[in-house]
Each structure stands twice: as structure tokens, then as C-alpha cells.
Design a protein around this motif. Structure first.
Motif, PDB file in Angstrom:
ATOM      1  N   LEU A   1       3.530  20.711   6.575  1.00 23.63           N
ATOM      2  CA  LEU A   1       3.744  19.693   6.843  1.00 23.63           C
ATOM      3  C   LEU A   1       3.580  18.300   5.622  1.00 23.63           C
ATOM      4  O   LEU A   1       2.667  18.827   5.072  1.00 23.63           O
ATOM      5  N   ALA A   2       4.449  17.414   5.708  1.00 24.90           N
ATOM      6  CA  ALA A   2       4.159  16.512   4.598  1.00 24.90           C
ATOM      7  C   ALA A   2       4.653  15.131   4.833  1.00 24.90           C
ATOM      8  O   ALA A   2       5.653  14.968   5.632  1.00 24.90           O
ATOM      9  N   LEU A   3       3.943  13.831   4.542  1.00 27.28           N
ATOM     10  CA  LEU A   3       4.235  12.579   5.076  1.00 27.28           C
ATOM     11  C   LEU A   3       3.894  11.814   3.683  1.00 27.28           C
ATOM     12  O   LEU A   3       2.874  11.922   3.139  1.00 27.28           O
ATOM     13  N   ALA A   4       4.784  10.790   3.227  1.00 22.49           N
ATOM     14  CA  ALA A   4       4.574   9.644   2.204  1.00 22.49           C
ATOM     15  C   ALA A   4       5.222   8.474   2.912  1.00 22.49           C
ATOM     16  O   ALA A   4       6.060   8.318   3.413  1.00 22.49           O
ATOM     17  N   VAL A   5       4.468   7.357   2.597  1.00 22.54           N
ATOM     18  CA  VAL A   5       4.893   5.905   3.366  1.00 22.54           C
ATOM     19  C   VAL A   5       4.552   4.970   2.064  1.00 22.54           C
ATOM     20  O   VAL A   5       3.483   5.059   1.665  1.00 22.54           O
ATOM     21  N   GLY A   6       5.412   4.255   1.900  1.00 18.46           N
ATOM     22  CA  GLY A   6       5.268   3.366   0.738  1.00 18.46           C
ATOM     23  C   GLY A   6       6.499   2.290   0.523  1.00 18.46           C
ATOM     24  O   GLY A   6       7.562   2.542   1.104  1.00 18.46           O
TER      25      GLY A   6
ATOM     26  N   PRO B   1       0.995  -1.138   0.180  1.00 17.17           N
ATOM     27  CA  PRO B   1      -0.055  -0.063   0.009  1.00 17.17           C
ATOM     28  C   PRO B   1       0.888   1.134  -0.060  1.00 17.17           C
ATOM     29  O   PRO B   1       2.181   1.025   0.237  1.00 17.17           O
ATOM     30  N   PHE B   2       0.212   2.419   0.005  1.00 14.47           N
ATOM     31  CA  PHE B   2       0.874   3.904  -0.107  1.00 14.47           C
ATOM     32  C   PHE B   2      -0.066   4.668   0.655  1.00 14.47           C
ATOM     33  O   PHE B   2      -1.050   4.679   0.531  1.00 14.47           O
ATOM     34  N   LEU B   3       0.683   5.699   1.057  1.00 13.71           N
ATOM     35  CA  LEU B   3       0.264   6.761   1.874  1.00 13.71           C
ATOM     36  C   LEU B   3       0.657   8.012   1.253  1.00 13.71           C
ATOM     37  O   LEU B   3       1.973   8.293   1.386  1.00 13.71           O
ATOM     38  N   PHE B   4       0.010   9.311   1.091  1.00 12.95           N
ATOM     39  CA  PHE B   4       0.817  10.519   0.984  1.00 12.95           C
ATOM     40  C   PHE B   4      -0.319  11.483   1.541  1.00 12.95           C
ATOM     41  O   PHE B   4      -1.506  11.411   1.486  1.00 12.95           O
ATOM     42  N   THR B   5       0.152  12.516   1.839  1.00 12.79           N
ATOM     43  CA  THR B   5      -0.657  13.710   2.317  1.00 12.79           C
ATOM     44  C   THR B   5      -0.604  14.820   1.409  1.00 12.79           C
ATOM     45  O   THR B   5       0.116  15.046   0.897  1.00 12.79           O
TER      46      THR B   5
END
Length: 642
Positions: A244-249, A176-180
Motif C-alpha cells: 500500500l502506498a500514498l503520496a500527496v503534494g 506541504p507534502f505527504l508520503f508513506t
């Protein structure tokens, strides 16, 4: 003429922050210019509360101001939530402050504590009703001596600022992937804070993830660190909350030089690094003009196609759309734009979204100057020509005349309304006007001093006008008149003094088009040396009554319906929709499913609705919607609802 109180000279700079030049605890009084040669009446009216106060926040930031946020959050892809704590440091600007008011949007709050005399104590709070735009008002009781608050909470799976992608929605299909995406007021969907550009914060963060994934943020991090599911970040320079920024993957990293690199999924990493390899040259060009880059590293991440923007200027880590990977560096002006925000927007920030042109117009100007420095005047002129056409279209289509002035109206309904070409291209052309009147050398020196003066501060349009009056206009009082400045900044539309960029390259393209439309063979079009900009000029200027046979001839010769260049494909699809050119609709379907960039899909869906294709558009949207970002879903829902 719409001047009234819109021209504030009050700064909303962050007070008492280490990097700020202003350590006062109250707003400065406006001062009239005493510059020689400038008459007293040239000064703009004094500000009102509407000019100073950001209307899109509940926060009582003029009484108590958050200065630092410490996050400890766990990423849970099963529940699509972030859970943990946000610890907020703050300073009191008023002696009788009894509460800290924050912004929150769909946050599930478990507990709030205050810190005083070394102890954490549970405190009372009130979470107000939800507003569709602003979310909820979160009021936290502050006992005497309290200097911190800690909120234990979880985000909502429906948080508009956070997109959760299933493995099937990523290139690998395995993780999966997450980004703001928080601009303009969606940081409050991840963190309870004073979510306004008037307030700047530093932050630390600990993010825990599934061990096979990597987390990255708009802060200091180790690009070569191990994947262990436990990541720490630090942003030492004060930034507005929307950065503010976040990405996960499942993300990889490739360096371009010792402090610039690219993050991306593996399938596109090498191509992205090659496409963006001129980024160090862009940085060098900007530093020569506007002073040193003050953010240490500059990295980029190429996100999945659902990212709704071309780019987002999160400091140290710009978020980019994969539609920029054209293979010929023809779309890298977007990289220049996001990097330019390191001076205009991130370093010097609009204090309210009514002043969005201070972010986007300045950045568009710096972007264009950088394109000129790297690729020559012809490319810069072509880009300004295309930008002006987009600007005039947005002015013509604006719902209200007041939305076509650089200074947005006091009754702005939503901050999104400030992000049209009026703020971007309109602001750029205003600065281009000033450059022409005062001379490039003088204007460059002025802009560099402006960035130095307001570094790490949030300001208003009137702060700029006051600084302009004292540090540029005073030296050349005959260069412009107050009436001209007013017409540019406060009046709807744009004055006749706006530049008319004429491109020799575009004239040659137009000459070829005229020859072909006059009966020439399509094979006679000499396009092998055309850039993306020349193709866009050609397609955008095809006649409204172009025949299906002519469309078919172009498509057969140049494969426009299946172009892998997203800008060219988008321009062609807009023409195809109006001309009812059926062979383009199957690839258009695939494009709308694959691409989530708002610049393209908003206009395409609107064109489909306007040209009698609502049912077809609705059928595509039903399949595409799950893959679109919530921001895009909201916009297209509105289009489909009429």
C-alpha cells in the motif's frame, strides 16, 4: 550446519483469491521428491510452526483472512492525520471463528461495525497495549453471518509509516507534502489490517485532499486527471499490505511512453524523465526473460530528499529518491531493481520476513541481468564486484552470525534486520551460483516457470527449494549437492563457491591509482571516461593511511567534496571522516542536512561516531533530524545513543 526446521515446504499463499492458483483452505502437506536421480534424503525437513507463522503480526490469518480493503480517508495537513473508514472483506478458514484479529499502530479508533444480512451493526472490540515494534493487537468480535467489518478511525501525527513535510521542506516552499513508507510492518500505522506479507489483498480507495494538491497511490489512477481534491484508486491484483502506498503534494506528471511515466515536483520533473528514459527498455528486457509485465502501468515518483530509501517497489508506482538523478543514467540500476520487483517480491512474495532473500535476492539478480542486457557485461560485472564488497562488509559487521544466512533465524528481533546485503547481494550470488551450475538457458527457463507457478502468492524458502528440487535439480542431479545448497541457504556467511567478479575496467583504475600513489602527479589520472562505478572503486580502495596532502590533491583536481553525484560524494565523505580531512566537513554538513537516504546517512553518522566526531555529528543531527523520515530518525537515534 543450520538446517533444522528452517526449510519449510508449506506455502502461505493467499487462499481462495481470484488470482491465486491455490484455492484450498488448508496448508498442503510437504512431499518428498521422487525425481529420477535425486536420492530421497535430498528433501529438506518438514516445517514447524515457526517456519509457517509470521511472528511480526497479531493477525489470526490462518483462521480468518482479509481479502479486500475499501478506504475512504481525508488528508488533513493541519492535524497531520488521515481520518475516515476502512472497510474489510474477509473469508473464514475455520468454522468456529468468533473474532477477527488485526494489526494497528497508533490508530485512534472511534467505532467498529460488522456487516451481516445487509445491515451494519456496531460491534465490540479490544485494542491491546502498544508494543514498540508491533503496535497493538486489535481483536474485533464477529457475530454469526458477518462478512465485513468497518473501522472508523484516525491516524496519529507521529505515525512512523507516514511522513508529513511542511512547505519549507519541499522544493517549491509553497505546499506541504505527504508520503508513506510501509515496508516491512508499518502499513498498520495507516490502516487496521492483517499486516503480514503472508496475506494478500485487493483494495479500493477514495482520498480527499486540499484542492491544490494531487494524491497518487500504488493502484490504478488517471495520470492526467483534474486536481479537484477528490481521487479514486483501484488495485485489482492481490498485494501484501506493505505495498500500500500514498503520496500527496504539488506533483506534476510527464509521460515516458504510453504506460510509463514520472511524477515529481516541477523542479526535478524534466531531469527525472530524462534520467529514467531507459525504463521501457528495462521492461522489455525483463519481459523477454521472465514473462509479461502483469501490472498494466508502471510509473515512478521522485520524492523529496527525506525519503529514506533508494527506491520502494510499490506496484504500478515505484517511490524513488532524488539522489538517483545523476545526469548520466549511472545510478538507474535502482530503477531496474524496483521494476524487477514486479516479478520478484510483488508477484511472488516472501511469506515471512525470515525469507526476505526471496524478494530482494531474486530482484537483485533480475536487476543485474537487466543491466547486462541493456549496458553490457562489463557494467554488470562492475556492479556485482561492488555488491560483493558491500556484502562482505555487512557479513563482517553483523551483530550475530545467524543474520548472515539467507534464511533468517526464528528469533529475528526486527524485520529490518533482514534487509542487509545478505538478502540482496547474498541472494543474488546464490542465484548466480545456480545459473553457473545449471547453465543460463536452463536457469532462465526455470525462473520464468517459477514466477508463473507462484504468481500472486506468498511463499517460503522451502517452497522455493521444493520447486527447485522438482523442476531444475531433477533434470541435472549432478549439478549441485544438497550440502552446497545448505551452505548457501542455511549456514552463516557465504561458501567458497561464491562468484569472484573481476572487472577489467576496475583493474585499469587500480593500475592508475598505483601509479599515482607511487609518486605520479594527480593530473595524470585519466578519469574523463570513468563511470560512477569506476569512481566508487577508486575511492573505496584508497589506502587507509592516505595522507591529507593526497586527499587535498584529489579534491583540488576533481572537486570530490562538492560532487553532485550522491554515491561518489558519500564514498568520499567516508574516506574524509577516517582521514580527518577537514575541507570535506562543511560540504558533508550540507549533505547530511539535504539528503535523507538511509544508505548514506546511517554509515556517515556511524563513521563520525566511530572516529571521534560524535559532538560534531550530534550538532548536525539536531538540525537535520526534523527533515528525516521517522524510520531514519529511529535508526540514527540509536547510533547517537551508542
Amino acid at each position: 550446519m543450520r538446517i533444522s526446521a528452517a526449510a519449510s515446504v508449506v506455502s502461505l499463499s493467499v487462499l481462495a483469491l481470484a488470482c491465486s492458483r491455490n484455492d484450498q483452505a488448508s496448508e498442503p502437506e510437504p512431499s518428498a521428491s521422487d525425481a529420477p536421480g535425486v536420492e530421497q534424503e535430498a528433501s529438506w525437513p518438514a516445517p514447524t510452526a515457526a517456519d509457517i507463522r509470521d511472528p511480526f503480526t497479531y493477525a489470526n490469518y490462518q483462521d480468518v483472512r482479509v481479502t479486500h480493503v475499501d478506504l475512504d480517508l481525508a488528508v488533513d495537513f493541519e492535524t497531520k492525520t488521515l481520518t475516515g473508514t476502512a472497510e474489510l472483506d474477509f473469508e473464514r478458514l475455520s468454522d468456529d471463528v468468533s473474532a477477527l484479529v488485526l494489526d494497528a499502530n497508533d490508530l485512534n479508533i472511534e467505532m467498529i461495525e460488522t456487516h451481516a444480512d445487509g445491515d451494519w451493526v456496531t460491534t465490540s472490540y479490544d485494542l491491546g497495549a502498544d508494543d514498540d515494534i508491533m503496535g497493538s493487537r486489535l481483536e474485533i468480535a464477529l457475530p454469526d453471518g458477518a462478512d465485513k467489518v468497518r473501522v472508523t478511525y484516525a491516524t496519529s501525527p507521529e505515525a512512523e509509516g507516514i511522513q508529513w513535510l511542511s512547505p519549507e521542506q519541499t522544493a517549491s516552499g509553497e505546499h506541504p507534502f505527504l508520503f508513506t513508507q510501509f515496508q516491512p510492518l508499518l502499513a498498520r500505522t495507516m490502516v487496521p489490517l492483517q499486516d503480514t506479507p503472508a496475506v494478500r489483498i485487493t483494495y479500493d480507495a477514495r482520498i480527499t485532499t486540499p484542492p491544490e494538491l494531487i494524491a497518487i497511490m500504488s493502484a490504478r489512477q488517471d495520470p492526467t486527471g483534474e486536481r479537484d481534491g477528490d481521487y479514486s484508486f483501484r488495485m485489482s491484483q492481490p498485494i501484501p499490505s506493505y505495498l500500500l502506498a500514498l503520496a500527496v503534494g504539488d506533483i506534476e506528471f510527464q509521460a515516458i511512453n504510453d504506460h510509463i511515466g514520472v511524477y515529481a515536483e516541477e523542479y526535478i520533473l524534466q531531469a527525472s524523465a530524462e534520467e529514467f528514459e531507459d525504463t521501457p527498455k528495462m521492461e522489455e528486457a525483463m519481459e523477454r526473460l521472465y514473462g509479461p509485465y502483469l501490472w498494466d502501468r508502471y510509473d515512478l515518483i521522485v520524492l523529496p530528499p527525506s525519503f529514506p530509501f533508494g527506491g520502494m517497489e510499490n506496484p504500478r508506482l515505484s517511490f524513488m529518491t532524488p539522489t538517483l538523478i545523476a545526469g548520466d543514467k549511472s545510478l538507474t540500476n535502482v530503477v531496474a531493481h524496483e521494476l524487477a520487483h514486479s516479478w520478484s517480491g510483488n508477484l511472488v512474495t516472501n511469506a515471512t520476513w525470515r525469507d526476505a532473500w526471496l524478494n530482494e535476492g531474486f530482484t537483485s539478480y533480475v536487476e543485474n541481468r537487466t543491466m547486462e542486457a541493456l549496458y553490457g557485461e562489463e557494467r554488470a560485472v562492475m556492479e556485482r564486484h561492488l555488491d560483493k564488497a558491500s556484502l562482505m562488509r555487512d557479513v563482517q559487521e553483523a551483530e550475530r552470525p545467524a543474520l548472515t544466512a539467507l534464511k533468517m533465524p526464528a528469533d529475528l528481533a526486527h524485520p529490518d534486520d533482514a534487509f542487509s546485503q545478505v538478502s540482496y547481494a547474498g541472494g543474488m550470488f546464490f542465484l548466480k551460483f545456480l545459473e553457473e551450475r545449471f547453465g543460463r538457458d536452463a536457469f532462465d527457463a526455470f525462473l520464468r516457470s517459477y514466477f508463473d507457478e507462484y504468481a500472486f502468492q506468498s511463499i517460503t524458502t522451502a517452497d522455493f527449494l521444493s520447486y527447485f528440487e522438482d523442476h531444475l535439480w531433477a533434470d541435472q542431479p549432478q549439478a549441485v549437492t544438497k550440502e552446497e545448497i545448505d551452505a548457501w541457504v542455511f549456514e552463516p556467511g557465504f561458501p567458497d563457491t561464491i562468484e569472484d567478479p573481476q572487472s577489467d575496467a576496475f583493474e585499469r583504475v587500480s593500475a592508475q591509482m598505483d601509479t599515482w600513489l607511487g609518486g605520479g602527479d594527480v593530473s595524470g589520472l585519466q578519469t574523463s571516461e570513468w563511470t560512477t562505478h569506476e569512481w566508487l572503486h577508486f575511492i573505496n580502495n584508497l589506502p587507509e593511511d592516505i595522507s591529507i596532502d593526497q586527499m587535498s590533491a584529489l579534491d583540488g583536481q576533481f572537486d570530490l567534496s562538492t560532487s553532485q553525484n550522491a554515491e561518489i560524494a558519500n564514498a568520499w565523505y567516508l574516506k574524509a571522516i577516517k582521514a580527518s580531512y577537514e575541507p570535506a566537513f562543511e560540504p558533508l554538513d550540507a549533505f547530511l542536512i539535504r539528503v535523507g537516504r538511509g544508505k548514506f546517512i546511517y554509515r556517515l553518522y556511524q563513521a563520525l561516531v566511530d572516529n571521534g566526531r560524535r559532538e560534531w555529528a550530534q550538532s548536525v543531527y539536531e538540525r537535520a533530524r526534523p527533515g528525516y523520515h521517522p524510520i531514519a530518525q529511529r535508526r540514527i537515534d540509536g547510533i547517537m545513543a551508542g
